[in-house]
Write a protein that holds these residues in place. Sequence first.
Motif, PDB file in Angstrom:
ATOM      1  N   ASP A   1       3.333  -4.638  11.279  1.00  0.00           N
ATOM      2  CA  ASP A   1       3.640  -6.060  11.098  1.00  0.00           C
ATOM      3  C   ASP A   1       3.451  -6.504   9.655  1.00  0.00           C
ATOM      4  N   PHE A   2       2.983  -5.585   8.789  1.00  0.00           N
ATOM      5  CA  PHE A   2       2.871  -5.899   7.364  1.00  0.00           C
ATOM      6  C   PHE A   2       3.914  -5.126   6.568  1.00  0.00           C
ATOM      7  N   ALA A   3       5.106  -5.014   7.137  1.00  0.00           N
ATOM      8  CA  ALA A   3       6.231  -4.354   6.459  1.00  0.00           C
ATOM      9  C   ALA A   3       7.371  -5.347   6.313  1.00  0.00           C
ATOM     10  N   LEU A   4       8.254  -5.098   5.346  1.00  0.00           N
ATOM     11  CA  LEU A   4       9.381  -5.993   5.122  1.00  0.00           C
ATOM     12  C   LEU A   4      10.353  -5.901   6.291  1.00  0.00           C
ATOM     13  N   PRO A   5      10.785  -7.010   6.830  1.00  0.00           N
ATOM     14  CA  PRO A   5      11.679  -7.002   7.992  1.00  0.00           C
ATOM     15  C   PRO A   5      12.975  -6.248   7.718  1.00  0.00           C
ATOM     16  N   GLY A   6      13.318  -5.355   8.619  1.00  0.00           N
ATOM     17  CA  GLY A   6      14.582  -4.638   8.527  1.00  0.00           C
ATOM     18  C   GLY A   6      14.606  -3.478   7.571  1.00  0.00           C
ATOM     19  N   LEU A   7      13.557  -3.304   6.768  1.00  0.00           N
ATOM     20  CA  LEU A   7      13.554  -2.238   5.770  1.00  0.00           C
ATOM     21  C   LEU A   7      12.502  -1.172   6.047  1.00  0.00           C
ATOM     22  N   SER A   8      11.523  -1.483   6.886  1.00  0.00           N
ATOM     23  CA  SER A   8      10.386  -0.590   7.139  1.00  0.00           C
ATOM     24  C   SER A   8       9.694  -0.208   5.837  1.00  0.00           C
ATOM     25  N   VAL A   9       9.689  -1.140   4.902  1.00  0.00           N
ATOM     26  CA  VAL A   9       9.024  -0.945   3.611  1.00  0.00           C
ATOM     27  C   VAL A   9       7.691  -1.673   3.653  1.00  0.00           C
ATOM     28  N   PRO A  10       6.574  -0.965   3.485  1.00  0.00           N
ATOM     29  CA  PRO A  10       5.279  -1.646   3.527  1.00  0.00           C
ATOM     30  C   PRO A  10       5.097  -2.570   2.335  1.00  0.00           C
ATOM     31  N   GLU A  11       4.433  -3.692   2.575  1.00  0.00           N
ATOM     32  CA  GLU A  11       4.136  -4.609   1.475  1.00  0.00           C
ATOM     33  C   GLU A  11       3.089  -4.010   0.535  1.00  0.00           C
ATOM     34  N   VAL A  12       2.162  -3.266   1.104  1.00  0.00           N
ATOM     35  CA  VAL A  12       1.180  -2.520   0.324  1.00  0.00           C
ATOM     36  C   VAL A  12       1.380  -1.046   0.636  1.00  0.00           C
ATOM     37  N   ASP A  13       1.785  -0.267  -0.363  1.00  0.00           N
ATOM     38  CA  ASP A  13       2.105   1.140  -0.130  1.00  0.00           C
ATOM     39  C   ASP A  13       0.870   2.017  -0.028  1.00  0.00           C
ATOM     40  N   SER A  14      -0.176   1.671  -0.766  1.00  0.00           N
ATOM     41  CA  SER A  14      -1.388   2.485  -0.757  1.00  0.00           C
ATOM     42  C   SER A  14      -2.575   1.617  -1.155  1.00  0.00           C
ATOM     43  N   SER A  15      -3.734   1.964  -0.614  1.00  0.00           N
ATOM     44  CA  SER A  15      -4.958   1.241  -0.946  1.00  0.00           C
ATOM     45  C   SER A  15      -6.011   2.247  -1.403  1.00  0.00           C
ATOM     46  N   LEU A  16      -6.542   2.032  -2.584  1.00  0.00           N
ATOM     47  CA  LEU A  16      -7.590   2.891  -3.123  1.00  0.00           C
ATOM     48  C   LEU A  16      -8.944   2.217  -2.958  1.00  0.00           C
ATOM     49  N   THR A  17      -9.949   2.967  -2.604  1.00  0.00           N
ATOM     50  CA  THR A  17     -11.303   2.431  -2.586  1.00  0.00           C
ATOM     51  C   THR A  17     -11.873   2.470  -4.006  1.00  0.00           C
ATOM     52  N   THR A  18     -12.945   1.735  -4.226  1.00  0.00           N
ATOM     53  CA  THR A  18     -13.584   1.769  -5.544  1.00  0.00           C
ATOM     54  C   THR A  18     -14.117   3.169  -5.845  1.00  0.00           C
ATOM     55  N   GLY A  19     -14.556   3.867  -4.796  1.00  0.00           N
ATOM     56  CA  GLY A  19     -15.010   5.243  -4.993  1.00  0.00           C
ATOM     57  C   GLY A  19     -13.895   6.146  -5.471  1.00  0.00           C
TER      58      GLY A  19
END
Length: 396
Positions: A154-172
């Motif tokens: 549900d956090f992807a662009l409608p109709g494109l299956s493109v995530p709004e956030v592609d990757s998340s890095l931790t501070t570590g």
Amino acid sequence: MIAALHGISPAEVHSRLANFFKHRLSVALVVDISLGHALALTEAAVEFVHRYRETRQHQSQAAGAIGADNTSQAAASSSLPLLASACPGWVCYAEKTHGSFILPHIATTRSPQGVMGALVKRLLAPQNGWDPRSIYHVTVMPCYDKKLEASREDFALPGLSVPEVDSSLTTGEVQQLLEKFGYGKLADAASGRADNLLQLLQQSYIKQQQQGQQQQRQLGSTRLPEPCMHSQFGSSGGYAQHIFLAAAQQLFGVQLAAHGQRQLQQPLPFKILRNADFQELQLLNQDGQPLLRFATAYGFRNIQTLVRKIKSGQCEYDYVEVMACPSGCLNGGGQLKPAAGQSAAAWIEQVELLFLQQQALSNSIGSGSAHEEGQQQQKPQYTMEPGVVQLHSEHP
């Protein structure tokens, strides 16, 4: 955490990471999450005030229908307390363990990471003619569960299956990157300047206006200053405090500690209950009766206690800031760990002190110009026009 490890201020870490990402990793834009955070807080307050009024109206109607002396049925149908939704660990736990009973209580306002994803892929990209599929959007977050949040369908662009956030890095993981590229002593690294997302959006809006394009105004104002980094009190986003201040003013006409001014100068007086991770804040009337009751519940022991109270109909709170990690986001699973010989408690205390110092600095910077002018300057209100970007999720 990175600031504490390297012995420099969060602001210095911010500038050095901006330079590292841009010049060592060839990142095109480096923006702070402060705008996403400010929008998330504003929207969370709007959602709570709406939910509170709606619930009280329904309870009043139900009480009138079943008799003034029997309001238990009305109370049982309450959608309060409203529970914070910014922590993906807590949201996933609620979805998998408690399902439809607890989910209606969870706020629909998206987390700052979610708001930033929408701003970058749904607003900044089309404004500048960029194909969102060609943008790789990475966030830096305190916990691994933010990776799960980013991957939600549900956090992807409608109709494109493109995530709004592609990757998340931790501070570590960011620290591992610094070490890999020879930045073991961040204090010696060159500084840089991060990009101003708010300014980029404002410039694109003005450019489209000049070109005669009929563009809906996005932000509440086109001349807002960039939000100050870490200006909200609270190590986990400051949701309870921000919403409490807004609700007291909007629901009861009570203005606390100069709310509405540029910055609040000190945290509200939360009362420690079972432990330091379970605290309470109340707004009382002249007779000492509670008008609002808020709480913060960190760690799964306190979360389980909270859920039991809700299920049994004995939860007295209107809003609860819920975080899965004990001590909140400063103790997130993706944060840096204490050095050998240092206890976890001492490490968290050191980090929290540094964090509070940065908050005090941000607040003093934010309110400085108002004091110089000899008047109280109104705090900027960061809002989005309805329908511009998705600020709410579908999970509840």
